[in-house]
Design a protein around this motif. Sequence first.
Motif, short mmCIF file in Angstrom:
data_model
loop_
_atom_site.label_atom_id
_atom_site.label_comp_id
_atom_site.label_asym_id
_atom_site.label_seq_id
_atom_site.Cartn_x
_atom_site.Cartn_y
_atom_site.Cartn_z
N ARG A 37 11.31 -26.85 45.34
CA ARG A 37 12.55 -26.82 44.55
C ARG A 37 12.22 -26.43 43.11
NH1 ARG A 37 17.84 -25.79 45.32
NH2 ARG A 37 19.24 -27.14 44.12
N PRO A 38 11.86 -25.16 42.90
CA PRO A 38 11.51 -24.73 41.54
C PRO A 38 12.72 -24.77 40.62
CG PRO A 38 11.69 -22.84 42.98
CD PRO A 38 11.80 -24.05 43.86
N VAL A 39 12.47 -24.87 39.32
CA VAL A 39 13.55 -24.97 38.33
C VAL A 39 13.54 -23.74 37.42
CG1 VAL A 39 14.40 -26.24 36.32
CG2 VAL A 39 13.62 -27.47 38.35
N VAL A 40 14.72 -23.15 37.27
CA VAL A 40 14.93 -22.01 36.39
C VAL A 40 15.86 -22.44 35.26
CG1 VAL A 40 15.90 -19.68 36.21
CG2 VAL A 40 14.61 -20.34 38.26
N LEU A 41 15.45 -22.23 34.02
CA LEU A 41 16.28 -22.55 32.86
C LEU A 41 17.06 -21.31 32.42
CD1 LEU A 41 13.74 -24.60 30.70
CD2 LEU A 41 15.41 -25.47 32.36
N VAL A 42 18.31 -21.51 32.05
CA VAL A 42 19.14 -20.43 31.50
C VAL A 42 19.90 -20.98 30.30
CG1 VAL A 42 19.42 -19.28 33.74
CG2 VAL A 42 21.13 -20.95 32.98
N GLU A 43 20.35 -20.11 29.42
CA GLU A 43 21.24 -20.55 28.34
C GLU A 43 22.55 -21.02 28.93
OE1 GLU A 43 19.48 -17.28 25.18
OE2 GLU A 43 20.44 -16.78 27.08
N GLU A 44 23.21 -21.97 28.27
CA GLU A 44 24.40 -22.58 28.86
C GLU A 44 25.51 -21.56 29.10
OE1 GLU A 44 25.82 -25.68 26.37
OE2 GLU A 44 25.95 -24.44 24.56
N LEU B 222 16.97 -17.93 45.97
CA LEU B 222 15.62 -18.41 46.24
C LEU B 222 15.56 -19.93 46.33
CD1 LEU B 222 13.71 -15.97 43.85
CD2 LEU B 222 13.89 -15.85 46.33
N ARG B 223 16.74 -20.56 46.40
CA ARG B 223 16.87 -22.02 46.52
C ARG B 223 16.25 -22.75 45.34
NH1 ARG B 223 16.55 -19.76 51.44
NH2 ARG B 223 18.02 -20.46 53.04
N ALA B 224 16.35 -22.14 44.18
CA ALA B 224 15.87 -22.78 42.96
C ALA B 224 17.00 -23.57 42.31
CB ALA B 224 15.34 -21.73 41.99
N GLU C 175 10.06 -29.80 34.57
CA GLU C 175 8.86 -29.01 34.87
C GLU C 175 9.25 -27.57 35.25
OE1 GLU C 175 6.64 -31.10 37.83
OE2 GLU C 175 6.07 -32.71 36.46
N ALA C 176 10.04 -26.97 34.36
CA ALA C 176 10.59 -25.63 34.62
C ALA C 176 9.49 -24.59 34.73
CB ALA C 176 11.55 -25.25 33.49
N GLN C 177 9.75 -23.56 35.55
CA GLN C 177 8.78 -22.49 35.74
C GLN C 177 9.13 -21.22 34.96
OE1 GLN C 177 7.72 -21.82 39.85
NE2 GLN C 177 7.89 -23.99 40.36
N VAL C 178 10.40 -21.06 34.59
CA VAL C 178 10.79 -19.85 33.86
C VAL C 178 12.08 -20.11 33.09
CG1 VAL C 178 12.06 -18.93 35.87
CG2 VAL C 178 11.28 -17.37 34.08
N PHE C 179 12.19 -19.46 31.94
CA PHE C 179 13.41 -19.48 31.13
C PHE C 179 13.93 -18.06 31.03
CE2 PHE C 179 15.11 -19.19 26.60
CZ PHE C 179 16.40 -19.61 26.96
N CYS C 180 15.16 -17.82 31.51
CA CYS C 180 15.79 -16.50 31.50
C CYS C 180 16.67 -16.37 30.27
CB CYS C 180 16.63 -16.29 32.76
SG CYS C 180 15.72 -16.46 34.30
N THR C 181 16.52 -15.28 29.52
CA THR C 181 17.23 -15.16 28.25
C THR C 181 17.44 -13.69 27.88
OG1 THR C 181 17.18 -15.79 25.90
CG2 THR C 181 15.06 -15.28 26.95
#
Length: 470
Positions: free
Chosen positions: A195-202, A215-217, A242-248
């Motif tokens: 269950r990976p975690v992807v961060l995005v801006e709100e 990808l079931r993240a 424990e995020a793996q990536v931040f998309c911006t």
Amino acid sequence: MGTIWPSALPDAKGPKYKMVAATIRKAIENKDLEVGAKLPPVRELAYTLSITPGTVARAYTILTDEGLLEAGVGRGTFVADPQTQNDGFAPIEVDVIAHNSNANDGYAVNMFSPHLPSVGQAQLIRRLLAQIAQDPPSGLMHYPSRAGALPARQAALKWLSQAPLGRVSEEEIVLTNGGQNAISMILQAILRGRRPVVLVEELSYPGFRRAAELLRAEVVPVPMDDHGVIPEALDALARQHEAQVFCTSPEVHNPTTVFTPLDRREAVVAIARKRGFFLLEDDCYRHMPAQAPGYRMLAPDRTWFVTSISKSITPALRIGIAVAPEGQVADLRRAVEHGFFGLATPLLDLSAVLLGHPQLPQMLDALQQMTGDYIKAAVNILGSYSLNWRHPVPFLWLTLPPGWRAASFCQAAEAQGIQIRSAEEYACRTSRTPHAVRLAVNAGVTLATYEAALMRLRHLLDNPPERLSV
């Protein structure tokens, strides 16, 4: 050629590019310009007439679309031979809306996604496709290969020369089926675990969330302000999940047009290094020189970069460009090759000649100038309200006045024949969203039609509903 021009264009009503085009057209009709005659370079004629190069470029591309002029690769622009022209071509159209000549009759205008103006790119693509069809460099009877994609990657590297990337080699570039496909491929290369975690801006491009969810993240929104993501919030959420990536999108934020300044970017990089996550930098909407070094320049070891030609040439071709961090390209190649083997060979051949074509810069100048006309119209009509915009970004962010909620405003706009996007479409389901909407430039309709639609929006803004729910 110089004999048909005054030292400057006369003071007359109407767009100057139309005056330039009409003068050349008349000179061709009167035989003052014979078949094969070479026209002055764009900048030279612009200097002679005391106008911008973009104005001349736009006139040239209009006449090229009409078949009166043709551009010789590396040679210049010439009067075309009418007998060699094919009149059966129509402009490339995306999200087609039926034309109606009356701009004030409630004519529907789609402002969901930007619609590029036609400035000659369709004709150029057709000519290049015809040349490729005669003798395809990559052939037509085998799978695409990494070696066969080399000319296309080299052209992509040239296309990226104005991007704030720092040192990049063609070996770090992978071509994909559009920018959205590039995001999906990058996330496949990055994400690990159940269950990976992807961060995005709100508020962020919805394609980030959609690719992650496939990808079931888990997608976690990060609070932002007028300068982009808030570093302290990013740090806390990256540690918690424990995020793996931040998309911006730091240069042109979609949907708000916000720009993330250098000090904020440096803080984000420091957090990414401390918490051990990657950065995915989306640069698809940047049509102007960058205002600050990109994340790929600041953190080349942990930044994945994405762009495409969809917002600058045409979305029809689905050509995206992904740049891997230093030492990470093998993972990205594996995702692409195991997913779809690689870009189709005809598209690789087209990319190789299109992305570095000498006619492209003047087309992009003309496209930006024409897009600017639509942006100016929106600012003139809606500028008394809270409106975020940046030339030549092809969308605007409108914060609604008291009395309007985003959903009800979008519904009222659609009743007036105008389709716009609510802030909710750019937010996670659990997020609180502002009462705001995104308005895209639609250069597929006339400027008068676009202005008429904006006036209908202005009328709604001036007259919010007064109903009291009981």
